[in-house]
Motif scaffolding. Structure first.
Motif, PDB file in Angstrom:
ATOM      1  N   ASP A  29       0.845  -1.185   0.000  1.00 56.96           N
ATOM      2  CA  ASP A  29       0.000   0.000   0.000  1.00 56.96           C
ATOM      3  C   ASP A  29       0.890   1.248   0.000  1.00 56.96           C
ATOM      4  N   PRO A  30       0.883   2.024  -1.093  1.00 54.48           N
ATOM      5  CA  PRO A  30       1.722   3.232  -1.129  1.00 54.48           C
ATOM      6  C   PRO A  30       1.462   4.191   0.021  1.00 54.48           C
ATOM      7  N   TYR A  46      11.470   4.249   3.371  1.00 57.52           N
ATOM      8  CA  TYR A  46      10.808   4.265   2.065  1.00 57.52           C
ATOM      9  C   TYR A  46       9.623   3.298   2.059  1.00 57.52           C
ATOM     10  N   ALA A  47       9.829   2.120   2.591  1.00 59.58           N
ATOM     11  CA  ALA A  47       8.786   1.094   2.575  1.00 59.58           C
ATOM     12  C   ALA A  47       7.725   1.317   3.646  1.00 59.58           C
ATOM     13  N   ASN A  48       8.101   1.955   4.761  1.00 60.64           N
ATOM     14  CA  ASN A  48       7.227   1.962   5.935  1.00 60.64           C
ATOM     15  C   ASN A  48       6.943   3.341   6.525  1.00 60.64           C
ATOM     16  N   ILE A 598       2.567  -4.968 -10.624  1.00 60.75           N
ATOM     17  CA  ILE A 598       1.294  -4.941  -9.902  1.00 60.75           C
ATOM     18  C   ILE A 598       1.290  -3.659  -9.078  1.00 60.75           C
ATOM     19  N   ASP A 599       0.256  -2.853  -9.240  1.00 64.12           N
ATOM     20  CA  ASP A 599       0.163  -1.580  -8.511  1.00 64.12           C
ATOM     21  C   ASP A 599       1.411  -0.727  -8.695  1.00 64.12           C
ATOM     22  N   GLY A 600       2.013  -0.829  -9.873  1.00 65.44           N
ATOM     23  CA  GLY A 600       3.149   0.026 -10.188  1.00 65.44           C
ATOM     24  C   GLY A 600       4.503  -0.502  -9.756  1.00 65.44           C
ATOM     25  N   PHE A 601       4.556  -1.684  -9.156  1.00 62.27           N
ATOM     26  CA  PHE A 601       5.821  -2.234  -8.673  1.00 62.27           C
ATOM     27  C   PHE A 601       6.153  -3.536  -9.400  1.00 62.27           C
ATOM     28  N   GLN A 605      10.613  -5.644  -6.879  1.00 59.75           N
ATOM     29  CA  GLN A 605      10.344  -4.587  -5.899  1.00 59.75           C
ATOM     30  C   GLN A 605       9.334  -5.048  -4.851  1.00 59.75           C
ATOM     31  N   ARG A 606       8.306  -5.747  -5.292  1.00 59.46           N
ATOM     32  CA  ARG A 606       7.289  -6.241  -4.353  1.00 59.46           C
ATOM     33  C   ARG A 606       7.903  -7.229  -3.365  1.00 59.46           C
TER      34      ARG A 606
END
Length: 673
Positions: A29-30, A46-48, A598-601, A605-606
């Motif tokens: 979730d961005p 970046y991730a969290n 998926i969802d831009g990643f 990356q996911r």
């Protein structure tokens, strides 16, 4: 818990969790990210970063992160099971036991009315002791009655050099504060904690009726004894050496080591019969304890034994004791409000009657197909790990074969035990909370000592089914994944492979790597302590592990407090290795090969974002300081960042370049497993 289990969680072991969320989550979730931070500067933020800002620590917690969210949801599920059992106690024995236990623990009016009367007879008995021999005998017998484990630890476990046999094992102990350093260091925080502890002990003795002068004397005596014991204890880093803590004595030789402690008579008092040898973790500690028994006044030792009863019972007595107990916890951890009673009870019952509650949990919340999927993943990662071992450029062929032999010998435990404990002999009374605790503790002790002389039971688990965790046990060469961890962010049937491999895949790889971390690598395929390395390979391995120590030593947690790279070495090796194994296993999947976003990643990356979001958490400073001393895990930020910086694929996935803050030159990236 077995002293040798290598666990995954951030900090202390979680109590419980439900197996699957009811609502399908958004896996990446961005809104939980901070896209203003470059991945190569701080991948964890970046991730969290968004999640961290939106999720302050609740007042009744000391940390709040992925593990804690699951524990909170889990405790609500367990509460539902316990409330249902309370309403249906006539249904069957298991329902009756956990229902009545819960009823007794939730009856705050009855608990309040009793004050400290549940332990008054024990305190009076100890106050009436007449001589040192009676004190010594009580040190032995108290542990058999659920009254504490004063002076030293004793358990029956597998002999690390002959794992098919159980043997009595004596360990250092006798102190109350979380680490010996709290007694020995003179920095401002340690000094303040010691004062708070001494004042806490004084107030606790006042609560049982001691006048001001006697309560003050008692507090001084406790601090005096425990400080002397702390000085004799090994550090947590020293205790990580399985050979240094392996000291086998005949009972006769142990008697000679400690002239004032006659183990020939003490062992039978501890219900340990017919033994001729014992393992001692720290012989110097027992020698010091022996000297202190003789040197210190009888009154001090009577006070010490009474303190052990008092501190052990305090969380379960009337509110005056519970609140005073919490005051010390606040100083140590920074927790602002007490955990609600219902939540404390659900965790307590999971820890005491875990197989009964676990059966109900599995029946209601666990989906059996998750076990099948996990078995497939474990086998997949095991094969990938084998391929990586075969490709190692720093290890000789002879050592590779021994490593593969060990890897292939792993016992794999998934979701829940094949057989359940029945707790025959425990008496549960719906109207007497403390007696239920005593009955459970006595049963657990008897269960442990009754192992002696019997075949080793390798079916036993070190965690209950609802636990959000996983572990590796070197003496059984086994990896275990309780049902509780099989939920998002670790596992979800609806998730794509990148999420699952970055989550539970990394967990599987983590536990497998524990078999080959600086401690696990000293055990062979059978579980015995067994040096299966050539001298040259062992030297190369130690040089690589020192690189990991150096990397994590450089991380600053609070002000000038650094991660202890030596204490956290095993977990850091498991993180680095587990992530690498899981990523390589992921590269074999259809999703990786197709490379669709998926969802831009991208899939890559996911995968790494899935890894990072496991470790998101907020922690109060007091708890962060305590964990640096006591926890073999690095803080979440450094678990997330510390592993990825050694993984070439992460650099490619996020275009991390020289000049980025996390960038490590290729030749300096640490490759162990």
């Amino acid at each position: 818990m077995n002293a040798f289990l290598k666990v995954l969680t951030v900090g202390a072991v979680a109590t419980a969790a439900f197996a699957f969320n009811d609502k399908k989550p958004k896996y990446i979730d961005p809104a939980n990210m901070d896209l203003s931070v470059k991945p190569g500067d701080n991948f964890y933020l970046y991730a969290n970063g968004g999640w961290i800002k939106k999720n302050p620590i609740p007042a009744s917690k000391t940390r709040w992160g992925s593990f804690d969210v699951l524990r909170e949801e889990s405790s609500q599920r367990l509460q539902a099971l316990l409330q249902d059992a309370q309403k249906n106690t006539g249904k069957d024995r298991a329902t009756q036991m956990i229902g009545d236990f819960y009823r007794s623990g939730m009856d705050s009016a009855a608990i309040e009315a009793r004050g400290y009367t549940p332990i008054k007879a024990d305190l009076d008995h100890l106050a009436a002791l007449n001589n040192k021999q009676q004190v010594i005998d009580e040190i032995a017998t108290m542990r058999t009655k659920g009254l504490g484990s004063p002076l030293f630890g004793m358990f029956i476990g597998q002999d690390r050099k002959n794992v098919n046999l159980y043997i009595p094992q004596l360990g250092q102990g006798g102190t109350t504060l979380p680490d010996r350093d709290y007694y020995l260091k003179d920095d401002a925080r340690s000094t303040a904690i010691r004062k708070a502890y001494r004042d806490h002990v004084e107030r606790m003795f006042s609560l049982i009726g001691e006048n001001a002068a006697n309560a003050a004397y008692s507090a001084d005596a406790i601090l005096r004894i425990e400080t002397a014991l702390a000085k004799a204890q090994m550090s947590r880093v020293e205790m990580r050496d399985p050979y240094k803590t392996y000291n086998k004595f005949s009972v006769k030789d142990l008697n000679n080591l400690t002239p004032g402690l006659n183990w020939s008579s003490l062992f039978p008092l501890m219900k340990v019969n017919g033994v001729d040898s014992v393992l001692v973790g720290n012989p110097a500690f027992l020698k010091t304890a022996d000297v202190l028994i003789t040197a210190l006044p009888l009154q001090d030792w009577k006070t010490y034994l009474r303190w052990n009863v008092l501190k052990g019972a305090a969380p379960y007595l009337s509110s005056a004791f519970v609140n005073e107990n919490f005051k010390l916890s606040q100083v140590l951890t920074g927790q602002k409000e007490q955990t609600p009673r219902w939540q404390r009870m659900s965790g307590l019952i999971d820890n005491t009657l875990g197989d009964l509650l676990g059966q109900l949990y599995v029946q209601k919340y666990f989906k059996g197909e998750a076990k099948t999927r996990m078995q497939e993943m474990v086998n997949n990662l095991q094969q990938t790990f084998a391929e990586r071992i075969q490709r190692l450029d720093w290890m000789s062929e002879a050592t590779k074969q021994r490593a593969l032999q060990k890897l292939n010998a792993f016992t794999k435990k998934i979701a829940y035990p094949d057989k359940w404990k029945d707790y025959q002999g425990i008496t549960i009374n719906g109207a007497d909370f403390v007696s239920n605790l005593r009955s459970s503790a006595t049963w657990s002790y008897d269960y442990m000592v009754n192992r002696l002389g019997k075949p080793v039971d390798r079916t036993e688990w070190g965690m209950t089914p609802p636990t959000i965790n996983a572990y590796y046990n070197p003496v059984n060469n086994e990896i275990a994944f309780p049902a509780g961890i099989l939920q998002f962010p670790f596992f979800d049937f609806g998730a794509d492979d990148a999420i699952i491999y970055g989550g539970i895949g990394s967990v599987i790889g983590h536990e497998m790597t524990h078999g080959f971390d600086d401690q696990g690598a000293q055990y062979g395929a059978s579980g015995n302590l067994d040096n299966w390395w050539t001298k040259e390979d062992e030297a190369k391995f130690k040089a690589k592990t020192q690189q990991v120590v150096n990397q994590y030593n450089a991380y600053t947690v609070l002000d000038t407090i650094h991660v202890n790279g030596r204490l956290t070495l095993g977990e850091n090796l498991a993180d680095i290795g587990g992530l690498s194994i899981a990523y390589e296993a992921f590269t074999k999947t259809k999703q990786f090969k197709e490379g669709k976003k998926i969802d831009g990643f991208t899939p890559q990356q996911r995968f790494f974002l899935s890894w990072a979001q496991i470790w998101r958490n907020n922690t109060v400073p007091e708890t962060a300081s305590q964990l640096i001393l006591t926890d073999p895990h690095s803080p979440g930020e450094y678990r997330a960042n510390g592993a990825v910086v050694n993984n070439d694929a992460w650099y490619e996935a996020f275009n991390v370049q020289a000049g980025d803050k996390l960038y490590v030159a290729p030749e300096k990236r640490i490759k162990v497993w």
